[in-house]
Every structure is written in structure tokens, then in C-alpha cells.
Design a protein around this motif. Structure first.
Motif, mmCIF file in Angstrom:
data_model
loop_
_atom_site.group_PDB
_atom_site.id
_atom_site.type_symbol
_atom_site.label_atom_id
_atom_site.label_comp_id
_atom_site.label_asym_id
_atom_site.label_seq_id
_atom_site.Cartn_x
_atom_site.Cartn_y
_atom_site.Cartn_z
ATOM 1 N N VAL A 217 7.601 30.322 -19.036
ATOM 2 C CA VAL A 217 7.156 29.257 -19.861
ATOM 3 C C VAL A 217 8.352 28.182 -19.418
ATOM 4 O O VAL A 217 7.771 26.777 -18.904
ATOM 5 N N TYR B 292 -0.588 22.672 -27.890
ATOM 6 C CA TYR B 292 -1.072 23.570 -26.933
ATOM 7 C C TYR B 292 -0.378 25.034 -27.387
ATOM 8 O O TYR B 292 0.609 25.236 -27.489
ATOM 9 N N GLN B 293 -1.531 26.117 -27.455
ATOM 10 C CA GLN B 293 -1.096 27.516 -27.624
ATOM 11 C C GLN B 293 -0.690 28.060 -26.592
ATOM 12 O O GLN B 293 -1.398 28.402 -25.709
ATOM 13 N N VAL B 294 0.691 28.583 -26.462
ATOM 14 C CA VAL B 294 0.993 29.653 -25.433
ATOM 15 C C VAL B 294 1.078 31.049 -25.964
ATOM 16 O O VAL B 294 1.797 31.184 -26.979
ATOM 17 N N LEU C 239 -2.962 33.970 -17.114
ATOM 18 C CA LEU C 239 -3.384 32.707 -16.318
ATOM 19 C C LEU C 239 -3.279 32.757 -14.708
ATOM 20 O O LEU C 239 -2.434 33.110 -14.166
ATOM 21 N N ILE D 115 4.155 22.635 -28.497
ATOM 22 C CA ILE D 115 3.395 24.001 -27.992
ATOM 23 C C ILE D 115 3.738 24.946 -29.296
ATOM 24 O O ILE D 115 4.672 24.710 -29.695
ATOM 25 N N LEU E 43 2.781 21.460 -18.601
ATOM 26 C CA LEU E 43 2.418 20.907 -20.038
ATOM 27 C C LEU E 43 2.589 19.445 -20.327
ATOM 28 O O LEU E 43 1.861 18.941 -20.934
ATOM 29 N N ARG F 182 7.040 26.219 -16.249
ATOM 30 C CA ARG F 182 5.832 25.621 -16.375
ATOM 31 C C ARG F 182 6.013 24.473 -17.290
ATOM 32 O O ARG F 182 4.786 23.959 -17.427
ATOM 33 N N TRP G 30 -2.664 30.553 -11.812
ATOM 34 C CA TRP G 30 -1.749 29.374 -11.502
ATOM 35 C C TRP G 30 -2.093 28.838 -9.980
ATOM 36 O O TRP G 30 -2.269 27.683 -9.770
ATOM 37 N N PHE H 70 1.140 33.853 -20.185
ATOM 38 C CA PHE H 70 1.101 32.506 -19.633
ATOM 39 C C PHE H 70 1.689 32.383 -18.217
ATOM 40 O O PHE H 70 1.234 32.088 -17.382
ATOM 41 N N TYR I 246 -6.031 26.182 -26.429
ATOM 42 C CA TYR I 246 -5.570 27.444 -26.139
ATOM 43 C C TYR I 246 -5.488 27.659 -24.716
ATOM 44 O O TYR I 246 -6.106 27.281 -23.694
ATOM 45 N N GLN I 247 -4.155 28.289 -24.079
ATOM 46 C CA GLN I 247 -4.015 28.183 -22.881
ATOM 47 C C GLN I 247 -5.292 28.816 -21.811
ATOM 48 O O GLN I 247 -5.869 29.619 -22.480
#
Ligand code: NOJ
Ligand code: CA
Length: 575
Positions: free
Chosen positions: A51, A30-32, A433, A66, A58, A54, A435, A37, A393-394
Motif C-alpha cells: 500500500v 477509497y476502500q483498500v 489487483l 482510504i 491513490l 502505491r 497493476w 491491493f 472499492y479497489q
């Protein structure tokens, strides 16, 4: 179309290996993009505190690792790909101690960490470049970069005609301490990213030390930025009209392999596996695969798939070519639908000509987001069913679209700025993002934060927050969660082979292992799914046994597909 064993990327890998040392062969990574993010301290900029808070999200999504885009100290002239200090975290994101805590907290949740290294260039604020600017032409400080006198009697002609990847010349002229114009320096990206000279031993030694610095802090791998660009022909000749293999003066030079062999030796000096992932955009897939020989990089991003239009022959061709190129070097393929550099898939697939190329990226292309979302869902299931590792990707898991109406004053991408706005740039896929809640900042920043997110979130994302999507069993997030759960437990995914099954030309159907089948309907009509299969998951609900257009289904066959010819033939309209 006949069935055939196309490629065998299966290696002598045991299940124990997959749990441990060979985890990267089919990992979900998973790309942060840290800045976007989650914001822990309310200044509108994502950070490590965000991060850390959260990580459970993930873990629940089911990712194995990550990859953090650069989190180092940086003036952020190119979103952090302009590194001023590799051993420090940018204060806007946090501290080194916090990064160390994050790495170990993630590991406790079963998530490995991959950091980004940017060896082709540094920030113009990096001490090496500052020292070079302060030193005379011909000095050892300048030898770590590409300084050259300009052409012509006044030196005002650029040293060569190379073009920056962000458009415009790849050279910028310096000023001497007395204010007179001085030498020029090379930058394949923005002027704030001077290119390093990789024939210089200190450049090599420093990067190996940086690898060790992060490996010693427990990171499981590095993503190597612009991995095919490091080495230049020292004569700096013009780029030939059609360079043959290895003939390009600044891309894919043969000398690179020696550098990556040394990097591999550094990675292999650790008792557990530490991996090297190359960012390699090369049209020549055989040259690409050379970087994945057993003593070089472990994997590299496969961008060929994401640039294909939504068309069965193109996608199948890309899958075949990719698997065939990886097989001889016994490297796993990677499957990538998006990253922080490309148009979000929901938008890309929502455009009639969904083939992607930076050169043709234009704003204002008519987009059908419903179609795009259907196709992005189908593409996700298609990629996740293929052998190799999978990148997310996020925001991809939320089905976010490209934001194309950001206020001009917020745009920061040098691709936009250097092209004078001709290229819309990449800010639109980097919006913070959503949430929770119904209004921006949608939980990106904590309650009561006074600063707004650094890029404006569209109000329409109220339906696309994690909170909203968690409640909806038909959301993109629910699809990704189920998809990753099945991917983890599906025994047939341990087999690296893909066997195409007979199907209409606008349908992709392949088997993995004994009984798993993946079917993608790229035709304009529903297709009948075989009665002797049970449905594991579909990107769109089949109706009366028919899979709608723009959809992928994962099936389990009652009969073994591994050796027998399948008993059914997928046809449009279910003839
Ligand atoms: C590739 C990175 O992904 C991109 O974001 C960056 O602008 C260039 N390399 C230059 O570092
Ligand atoms: Ca912050």
C-alpha cells in the motif's frame, strides 16, 4: 414529470469547513482490501508495504481518504473480520510501526485514513474468548459473550433458532475440558466469530479504548462493522415473523444509540474531526437515519442504491428516499456501488436482472460484460454527481469484473463454505489487483516473486491493469480520474440540493447548483442533449449531440437552472 426540489441536504457548511473539519461531508473514500491491493514482499498476499508503495497512485486518482478493511492480527477465518488483537497488525500485512508510517505518509499526500472496527464479534482466538472457553459456565469470562446451555435433558438442542448471516445455526456447542459437550455460544456470522455481549461494561470500555488507540495514531475515522447488530435482547427470544420497529431481538435495537453517543463523545474529544461511519443494512430508512443524528454517527453506508436494478424509476426512487431520509438529521448521504461483500458492478449490471440481494446470489447467471461495463461507467458518473460522500472499492476504478471461476481449493469465504457451495461467496470480488504487465501476477507481487497471488487472477485482466488503463483515454481509470478531478473543482457541487428536470421516464436528469446537469440515459435509444449545454464529461461519447443508451453525461448549462424552469425537455430519439 415535473421539476421539484426534492431534498435539501445542504447544511450551513463553509468552504473552509469542507477543506478541514467537515471534509467527510463530500469526501471520496477509497476502500483498500489490504490482502488484495499490492504485495510488497512477494508472498502473494497484499500488505502494508504494498500500500505504501502505491500511495502515489491513490493521490493521483484524487481520493480524500482510504478505508482499510481490518488489518489486525487475525486467523483470517472471515478475511480479518475475526480480530484476535485490535492493537496489532497481522504479521502477514506488516507491523504497527509500519501502519503508523503509512498513516502519516498518506496524510502528507493529503489522504486521510479510516480503519475498520468490528465490535459485534471477535475471533475465537481472541484472548477473551480463549479465557471464556477455559472457564466454567456462569464465570465472569463467559459473561462477555453469549454462552447458554442447550435445550433438552442432554443440552443438545440449540438455545434458539437464530440463523447465522453465513447460513446455518447461529450457535456452536463447546467442549468441556474433560471432552464432554458443554454450553453453546452465539455467533451471528461464522463459528470463528463469537458475538460479544454489549451489556457488559468491559465490552464497552474496551471498544472505546480501541477507538482512542487508533485515533491517537492519527486515523481520521472508523468504519463500524455490522453496526446495527451489537445489542441483543437478553432473553434471546425467537425472531418474530414480522418484527415491528425496534422489535427484532438482534438487529437495530434502541439501546444501540446510547453506545454510539458514547463513541461520538470519544471522537469529538479530539480537536480535529474524527468520523464514525456505520455499516448499517436496514430496510427501514427512517430507522437507518436515526443513527445519523447529530450526536451519533457522522455517516453510514447507503446500500439501497447498489441493490437497485438498472431501471430509472428504481434508481430515482432510491435517490429520493435516501436524500429525504438524510435531510432531517442533516447528515450527508453516501453513495456506494461496490465493496468487498457484493458482486462487482460490471458483472452485476451485466445481468438482465441486476437487482442485488445476497439471498439470490448465484453463480452461472448469464452476463454481458460489455453492457455491464457501460452501465457501471454510467452509474459511477451518476453517483459521483449526487450530494454526499462517495465510496470506491479497489478495482472498481479499473472496471474489474467478478471472478466466477476461481479454483474451488482457493475459495475461503465462510459464505461459500458454510452454505456448502450453494452461495458462491465473496472471493470473486476480492481477487488481487492487476497493476502492470501482460500476465499474472500483473505486478501485484514484485518481479521475481515465487508465490502466486492468494486468489488466481484471470488472464483476461491484461487489458485492465493500471498500466494499460493509464495509456487509454477511454478506460474506466481515465473516466474515474477525470470524474474525480471535476468533482473536486465543480462549484455547483457545493450546493447540497438535487433538482429533477423534466425528462422521459427512462431518463434521469437533475441539476445541481446554478448550472450543473447530470443526465443518465436508461432507455434503449439515444437521447438528444440540449444544445445550450456544454459537455463536461460523458461515460460514452455522444454522437452528433445524442447520448447513447446506458450512459451518463455531465453538462454545464449556459442558463441558470437553479431557479428557472429549464428550457428543454429530454426525449428519446431527440423529437
Ligand atoms: C460486514 C463485512 O463487510 C463482512 O465482510 C463481514 O463478513 C461481516 N461484516 C462480519 O464481520
Ligand atoms: Ca505480502
Amino acid at each position: 414529470m415535473t421539476d421539484a426540489v426534492l431534498a435539501d441536504t445542504a447544511s450551513p457548511v463553509t468552504i473552509a469547513d469542507l477543506r478541514g473539519d467537515q471534509w467527510w461531508r463530500r469526501a471520496v473514500i477509497y476502500q483498500v482490501y489490504v490482502r488484495s491491493f499490492a504485495d510488497g514482499n512477494g508472498d502473494g498476499i497484499g500488505d502494508l508495504a504494498g500500500v505504501r508503495a502505491r500511495l502515489p497512485y491513490l493521490a493521483e486518482l484524487g481520493v480524500d481518504a482510504i478505508w482499510f478493511t481490518p488489518w489486525y492480527e487475525s486467523p483470517l477465518a472471515d478475511g480479518g473480520y475475526d480480530v484476535a488483537d485490535y492493537r496489532a497488525i497481522d504479521p502477514a500485512f506488516g507491523t504497527l510501526a509500519e501502519a503508523e508510517r503509512l498513516i502519516s505518509e498518506a496524510r502528507n499526500l493529503g489522504i486521510r485514513t479510516i480503519v475498520d472496527v468490528v465490535p459485534n464479534h471477535v475471533s475465537d482466538q481472541h484472548p477473551w474468548f480463549q479465557a471464556a472457553l477455559a472457564s466454567a459456565p456462569g464465570s465472569p469470562e463467559r459473561a462477555r459473550f453469549w454462552f447458554r446451555p442447550g435445550k433438552g435433558p442432554n443440552g443438545d438442542g440449540i438455545p434458539n433458532g437464530w440463523v447465522s448471516n453465513f447460513s446455518g445455526p447461529a450457535w456452536t456447542r463447546t467442549q468441556n475440558p474433560d471432552g464432554t459437550p458443554g454450553e453453546w455460544y452465539l455467533h451471528l456470522f461464522s463459528a470463528q466469530q463469537p458475538d460479544l455481549n454489549w451489556s457488559h461494561p468491559e465490552v464497552r470500555a474496551e471498544h472505546e479504548a480501541v477507538l482512542r488507540f487508533w485515533f491517537d495514531r492519527g486515523v481520521a475515522g472508523v468504519r463500524i462493522d455490522s453496526a446495527a447488530l451489537l445489542v441483543k435482547d437478553p432473553a434471546l427470544p425467537e425472531v418474530p415473523a414480522e418484527p415491528g420497529p425496534g422489535e427484532h431481538p438482534n438487529t437495530d435495537r434502541d439501546e444501540l444509540h446510547d453506545i454510539y453517543r458514547s463513541w461520538r463523545a470519544v471522537a469529538d474529544s479530539y480537536p480535529d474531526s474524527r468520523i464514525l461511519v456505520g455499516e448499517i443494512w436496514l430496510p427501514d430508512i427512517e430507522r437507518f437515519a436515526k443513527y445519523l443524528r447529530p450526536d451519533e454517527l457522522h455517516t453510514a453506508f447507503n446500500f439501497d442504491f447498489l441493490v437497485q436494478p438498472w431501471d430509472a424509476a428504481s434508481l430515482r426512487g432510491s435517490i429520493d428516499t435516501t436524500l429525504a431520509a438524510h435531510a432531517p438529521v442533516n447528515a450527508p448521504a453516501t453513495w456506494v456501488l461496490s465493496n468487498h461483500d457484493v458482486t462487482r458492478p460490471v458483472t452485476r449490471y451485466g445481468q438482465e436482472d441486476s437487482a442485488f440481494a445476497f439471498a439470490t446470489k448465484r453463480s452461472g447467471t448469464p452476463t454481458d460484460l460489455d453492457m455491464g461495463r457501460r452501465r457501471a461507467r454510467a452509474a459511477a458518473l451518476l453517483c459521483a454527481a449526487l450530494p454526499g460522500s462517495l465510496y470506491i472499492y479497489q478495482g472498481e476504478e479499473l472496471g474489474l469484473d467478478e471472478v466466477q471461476d476461481l479454483p474451488a481449493h482457493q475459495l475461503q469465504d465462510p459464505m461459500y463454505l458454510r452454505s456448502g457451495g450453494a452461495d458462491p461467496g465473496r472471493d470473486g470480488c476480492r481477487v488481487p489487483l492487476p497493476w502492470a504487465g501482460t500476465r499474472p501476477p500483473f505486478g501485484f507481487s514484485p518481479a521475481g516473486a515465487t508465490d502466486e497471488p492468494w486468489l488466481r487472477q484471470p488472464r483476461r485482466w491484461a487489458d485492465l491493469t493500471v498500466e494499460a488503463e493509464e495509456r487509454d483515454p477511454h478506460s474506466m481509470l481515465s473516466l474515474y480520474r477525470t470524474m474525480l478531478t471535476i468533482r473536486r473543482s465543480e462549484p455547483d457541487f457545493r450546493d447540497g440540493r438535487v433538482r429533477w428536470l423534466p425528462s422521459a421516464s427512462d431518463v434521469l436528469a437533475f441539476a445541481r447548483g446554478e448550472k450543473f446537469i447530470c443526465v443518465t440515459n436508461l432507455s434503449g435509444a439515444p437521447i438528444e442533449l440540449p444544445a445550450e449545454c456544454s459537455l463536461l464529461l460523458a461515460s460514452a461519447e455522444p454522437t452528433a449531440g445524442f447520448l447513447p443508451p446506458d450512459a451518463t453525461a455531465w453538462l454545464r448549462s449556459e442558463r441558470s437552472q437553479a431557479h428557472d424552469r429549464p428550457s428543454w425537455h429530454l426525449t428519446e430519439g431527440g423529437e
